[in-house]
Design a protein around this motif. Structure first.
Motif, short mmCIF file in Angstrom:
data_model
loop_
_atom_site.label_atom_id
_atom_site.label_comp_id
_atom_site.label_asym_id
_atom_site.label_seq_id
_atom_site.Cartn_x
_atom_site.Cartn_y
_atom_site.Cartn_z
N ASP A 28 9.82 60.20 -17.83
CA ASP A 28 9.82 59.09 -18.80
C ASP A 28 11.23 58.67 -19.23
N SER A 29 12.23 59.43 -18.81
CA SER A 29 13.59 58.95 -19.10
C SER A 29 14.04 57.97 -18.02
N MET A 30 13.46 58.09 -16.83
CA MET A 30 13.72 57.10 -15.79
C MET A 30 12.82 55.88 -15.94
N TYR A 31 11.56 56.13 -16.23
CA TYR A 31 10.56 55.06 -16.35
C TYR A 31 9.95 55.08 -17.74
N GLY A 32 10.44 54.21 -18.59
CA GLY A 32 10.07 54.22 -20.00
C GLY A 32 8.60 53.95 -20.26
N ASN A 33 7.87 53.44 -19.28
CA ASN A 33 6.43 53.22 -19.47
C ASN A 33 5.66 54.53 -19.61
N TYR A 34 6.27 55.64 -19.26
CA TYR A 34 5.57 56.93 -19.34
C TYR A 34 5.85 57.70 -20.63
N ILE A 35 6.63 57.10 -21.53
CA ILE A 35 6.90 57.78 -22.79
C ILE A 35 5.59 58.03 -23.53
N LYS A 36 5.43 59.19 -24.03
CA LYS A 36 4.21 59.67 -24.70
C LYS A 36 3.03 59.80 -23.75
N ARG A 37 3.24 59.56 -22.49
CA ARG A 37 2.12 59.64 -21.54
C ARG A 37 2.32 60.71 -20.48
N SER A 38 3.54 61.10 -20.25
CA SER A 38 3.77 62.06 -19.18
C SER A 38 4.87 63.03 -19.58
N ASN A 39 4.62 64.30 -19.30
CA ASN A 39 5.66 65.31 -19.48
C ASN A 39 6.23 65.76 -18.15
N LEU A 40 5.94 65.02 -17.12
CA LEU A 40 6.43 65.40 -15.80
C LEU A 40 7.95 65.39 -15.74
N THR A 41 8.47 66.33 -14.96
CA THR A 41 9.90 66.45 -14.74
C THR A 41 10.12 66.58 -13.23
N PHE A 42 11.15 65.91 -12.72
CA PHE A 42 11.39 65.98 -11.28
C PHE A 42 11.71 67.41 -10.85
N GLU A 43 11.07 67.84 -9.77
CA GLU A 43 11.40 69.13 -9.18
C GLU A 43 12.01 68.91 -7.79
N VAL A 44 12.43 70.03 -7.20
CA VAL A 44 13.04 69.96 -5.87
C VAL A 44 11.99 69.62 -4.82
N ASN A 45 12.43 68.91 -3.80
CA ASN A 45 11.55 68.49 -2.68
C ASN A 45 11.17 69.65 -1.75
N ASP A 46 10.56 70.69 -2.23
CA ASP A 46 10.29 71.83 -1.36
C ASP A 46 8.82 71.80 -0.93
N VAL A 47 8.56 71.05 0.13
CA VAL A 47 7.18 70.82 0.54
C VAL A 47 6.50 72.10 1.01
N ASP A 48 7.27 72.99 1.61
CA ASP A 48 6.68 74.27 2.07
C ASP A 48 6.07 75.04 0.92
N LYS A 49 6.72 74.96 -0.22
CA LYS A 49 6.22 75.68 -1.38
C LYS A 49 5.12 74.86 -2.08
N ILE A 50 5.38 73.58 -2.21
CA ILE A 50 4.44 72.73 -2.95
C ILE A 50 3.04 72.74 -2.33
N CYS A 51 2.99 72.80 -1.01
CA CYS A 51 1.69 72.67 -0.32
C CYS A 51 0.73 73.80 -0.70
N LYS A 52 1.28 74.89 -1.20
CA LYS A 52 0.41 76.02 -1.58
C LYS A 52 -0.29 75.77 -2.91
N ASP A 53 0.27 74.88 -3.69
CA ASP A 53 -0.25 74.72 -5.06
C ASP A 53 -1.09 73.46 -5.25
N VAL A 54 -1.15 72.63 -4.25
CA VAL A 54 -1.86 71.36 -4.44
C VAL A 54 -2.85 71.13 -3.30
N ASP A 55 -3.72 70.15 -3.52
CA ASP A 55 -4.68 69.78 -2.49
C ASP A 55 -4.15 68.69 -1.58
N ILE A 56 -3.26 67.89 -2.13
CA ILE A 56 -2.76 66.76 -1.36
C ILE A 56 -1.34 66.41 -1.80
#
Lengths: 348, 348, 348, 348
Positions: free
Chosen positions: A43-71
């Motif tokens: 939400d600091s990059m895209y102000g439309n997400y203020i109060k709507r998202s607590n997401l924070t950018f993480e590293v692009n580690d697809v090998d790791k990410i694929c274990k935690d998500v469905d898609i």
């Protein structure tokens, strides 16, 4: 809930995807990544997400990410995805790639137009499918790696697909004169998309050389049953969103326009997101902006016996993020329209 | 399901309302009306509704309509609503009036600024309430006739309300310099909103004479506990949507900006649709466009000991249709955010 | 013919200056320079010069250039000019500096607001003059180094100058709420001026901290005969050109608006480029775009006894390149309007 | 000095003409007329003329006006000019008609496309000439009634003229996909050019039915030496000014692009206002805005053996008022560029 990662969430397609995923009833966004904004709040990059998202950018580690998500949705520059996706990754999480790497099945054509080596021919041949939902709906569910189509491509193919196998068209005559809003050029800074350089002006660009050309040709060739070579001319229009494709097809016989309408109507009879406009009405990008629709208008120039089909989409939705969600819905057996039912917002 | 009528659905506020009502889970739109488009399909006027709405404009017969619905939204020119709404009508259906007729409780001020006779003083005094949800939430449910606030008004009042009763402000010093996109001027044809007349230009208009002035003053006076007279200057900005209000308030004491923040934070602690931005950040209309949010930025100019509060809303949503739906939610005991949770769409 | 050099011709102010100089009957452009485009043809950067200019960017060597020309225009980032101009240079060629280095006579204020060391205090004190032609016309000819005013500054000062020494204004009450098109931000790439980031949105920026503030204050203080501290709030408007300044001045006495008009009329009676609009008319930037005019509208809000003066200029012409040419005309004894007589071009 | 009248000065073409005539060194504007603004000052309609023009609209009495001036410019809706111009009038004053009435020499084609009776066939046949200066320069001076070409027409014809008589083009293959700014639609109020209806959207309109089609065809047929029927598709672009025409011509032989360039270079070698861009460069409307230039870019799509020629003009200048002045210069034996030497203004 479908656990989702968006790799490359800092660009406009990625951002639109995040917005659509937040309003999707079956999705839980677990991870977003970016190359250069690690640890920055979304939400600091895209102000439309203020109060709507607590997401924070993480590293692009697809090998790791694929274990935690469905898609995993990939929104990356061309040439990147094919070098990071592996058989192992797609065995753990499905992939929808919004980039170009898996869109063209003919490797030499890809490498020639993109001027790069493809990173994974095996995946391309064995595991990927071209995700234009209206054409490949039946087969998408069988694949783990979906090549989400390009924006110009989606609009152009949907405008032309119904008649590509007809004997009454001159298959060598196709011309697509396309116009795009500036989001099509992305968020990277460039003098050509500096406000004062593109506002209040129009130009053609990449004439006879735009990379969406072979993608359109390949898909239309499949339908036509023969090699299609066409002219594709993109133009940059001073507006944020929207693509309009004006398509010219010479006819080899006298056809009544009602017959053309019937062909299109039949072809799209089960397609929620295609709207065939009434005779005499042509699309305007404003009527699809914010929605996943593709509007199509059909005109027959009897003086020259030429069909003029005009298509319009929101380039970030049906031309990118919306179609990606539509593909996800198919992959997970949801109703194809889930989370995509927004009516176009107007005037905006 | 709440059965709804929209009287005056052909204008931009009406149209945005229809869009929001279609995506509201508890609403069934029964009737839409218009003065001059009777029997016309809604999707022939607004192409975004193709394949989504079978609504057709009906006659503006509120006496009849009120029997068939639970609530009627009025989106009419000023002076009309107060002449068609009656005690009998509001005994049958609740009314949310997006026009100006019931916004100002002081009849002489209304008649003076609007240069017209008010049509129904009894309703105004006995049955109506000013529907700025963040201020009057507790009482709205007790009324059957809700005066939905103006667009400039909503943005201005929300920007100033928290400090209006503070002793450290100079209550005679208020200046609101407001900027609006062109939808604020509506859909009626006028040379001032012809594309080539307002595109690429900015101007102030109705300087020291805009009709939202007394509406802002009345509401702020209630909070201040004394008569407020302020300067309100609207400007027309070449963009479709959005209002930005830059508000200047002289301080009579030295106050730390953190104290101002605390006052605002406390004041809006239960208000989902108000977003107080972090220190150093000011609103941009793009971050609220398509949403029901009001973004507020606070600045203290220590050189002149002046508070500069900047507010931003989407004029057609929080400034009109969205707030109308918010009022409906309150009236029917729904969660105030129902159907209003869209994140701003960007870039659009 | 006046032999001219433009140092820093690659930016928008420089480019507009080149255009005006080409249509000036007494000018011969000898040299243009740039830091990073040496040997590039001007018409390859700016296509409007194709078939009209054979100019090619040369190195920024002012010591050498000053020997070959009569006047040098500098269009450089702040902090650069004061480090390259010398007594020797101005003994050979006159200088008009479109940058900020010589605009503020109080060195500490300059260094504080610009956060840099000034490069040449002697030149500043002894040889430079503030080139707002309407104020300093009589003295400009005596100097060799002209500090061409800023864009916001020109518009703000011209709007306020006539009444700054009047006893009926509250000199502590001044607020300037200014709005600028995006050319004001220059040609350097930045996310805030990327088309899709600023199109269709408005924001305030650099609230209570914009560097044109002390420049406005210093000039108005001179007229007022006392130190003026004011509030200046710039806004970014989605259009290419134009500045609108809405100025608020509290009155301490009851004054008739006709008296204000008379004061302004008298003040500007010999100023070709200032247009005082008829009562009830306020400026629109479209009516000055492409011209060197400053349009001024005067409003008296009798409810709050406040004067609201609205000024409009083309930021690249009267706010930069046009005023620079006007200064050149004064320096060389030409009619002040020479080469500057373009009527605003509309709609554009 | 040439004494001039402008009949129909209230529209955009008329206004741009007034601006160009004021900066023309050999012109004295004697009369301006309008149907509905009699006795109104010109600067009250168009604020750019404040302090610059004392003109007041007079009645459209051409019979009287022709006695007092040397030339009359007509900027009227189609169907009007042919009913008011007579042999007697043109014996007293030359006429340049910016409307459509005398552009098409084939009366039945005119009457069919414009759905009206032509008012004066004799004048059309005997006294008028098509005033596309680059094509008919030699003969224009022999006529007293000049049909100033349409905007789309000028851009399209100039883009295609040089190759129309070549044997290597397929003369049945011509497609012109044209894009225009909104000034092309004029100043009359219409919902399609209301700001919020056309801003941020693009559409095709009058597909296969635009009235500039037969005008383009007739002129190209003359050059080709055979009847040309082509496809012309106009689009409305959200910007004030500019036309871009993307023209597609199939080739029947293999031609080197350098040969095409040579043909164009030779064809336009004496034409100041045509700029053939370097290979690889295509026009952008911003580079011609405010000027009388037509920029042309040439592309050869070797994959489909198709020539793609892109032309750009300022629709109000080379597409209307500028070309009218160019015609006047020819008629009066002045240098063709007199008063038309403005370099395009950028960014605007």
């Amino acid at each position: 809930m479908i656990k989702v990662a968006v790799v490359g969430a800092s660009g406009y397609a990625g951002q639109e995807l995040i917005r659509l995923l937040y309003q999707h009833p079956n999705v839980d966004i677990k991870v977003i990544t970016s190359r250069s904004n690690i640890n920055e709040r979304y939400d600091s990059m895209y102000g439309n997400y203020i109060k709507r998202s607590n997401l924070t950018f993480e590293v692009n580690d697809v090998d790791k990410i694929c274990k935690d998500v469905d898609i995993i949705f990939l929104a990356l520059p061309h040439g990147v995805a094919s070098n990071i996706v592996t058989k192992d990754i797609i065995s753990k999480a499905k992939i929808i790639d919004l980039g170009a790497d898996f869109r063209i099945s003919d490797l030499s054509i890809y490498e020639n137009w993109y001027n790069t080596k493809h990173g994974n021919e095996t995946l391309l041949k064995e595991d990927s499918i071209y995700g234009l939902c209206e054409l490949n709906r039946e087969n998408i569910g069988k694949y783990k790696l979906i090549a989400n189509p390009g924006c110009y491509t989606t609009c152009s193919i949907l405008s032309l697909a119904p008649i590509m196998d007809k004997s009454f068209i001159d298959k060598k005559s196709l011309i697509i004169d396309a116009k795009s809003g500036v989001t099509g050029a992305g968020r990277s800074l460039d003098i050509s998309t500096h406000f004062t350089e593109c506002n209040e002006s129009i130009k053609a660009y990449k004439v006879a050389s735009h990379r969406h050309t072979p993608e359109i040709e390949e898909q239309l060739s499949v339908i036509a049953g023969e090699d299609i070579h066409l002219i594709f001319t993109p133009h940059l229009v001073p507006m944020n969103r929207g693509i309009l494709a004006t398509c010219y097809i010479r006819l080899t016989e006298d056809i009544h326009i009602d017959d053309i309408y019937n062909i299109y109507r039949e072809f799209y009879k089960d397609d929620y997101f295609v709207r065939l406009l009434n005779k005499g009405i042509n699309p305007e990008t404003k009527w699809v902006k914010g929605s996943n629709y593709c509007d199509i208008g059909i005109n027959l120039d009897s003086r020259t016996n030429t069909l003029i089909v005009v298509g319009a989409i929101d380039n970030l939705i049906k031309g990118a993020a919306g179609q990606a969600v539509q593909n996800m819905n198919i992959l997970f057996g949801l109703d194809e329209t889930t989370g995509l039912e927004d009516i176009a917002i107007f005037p905006v």
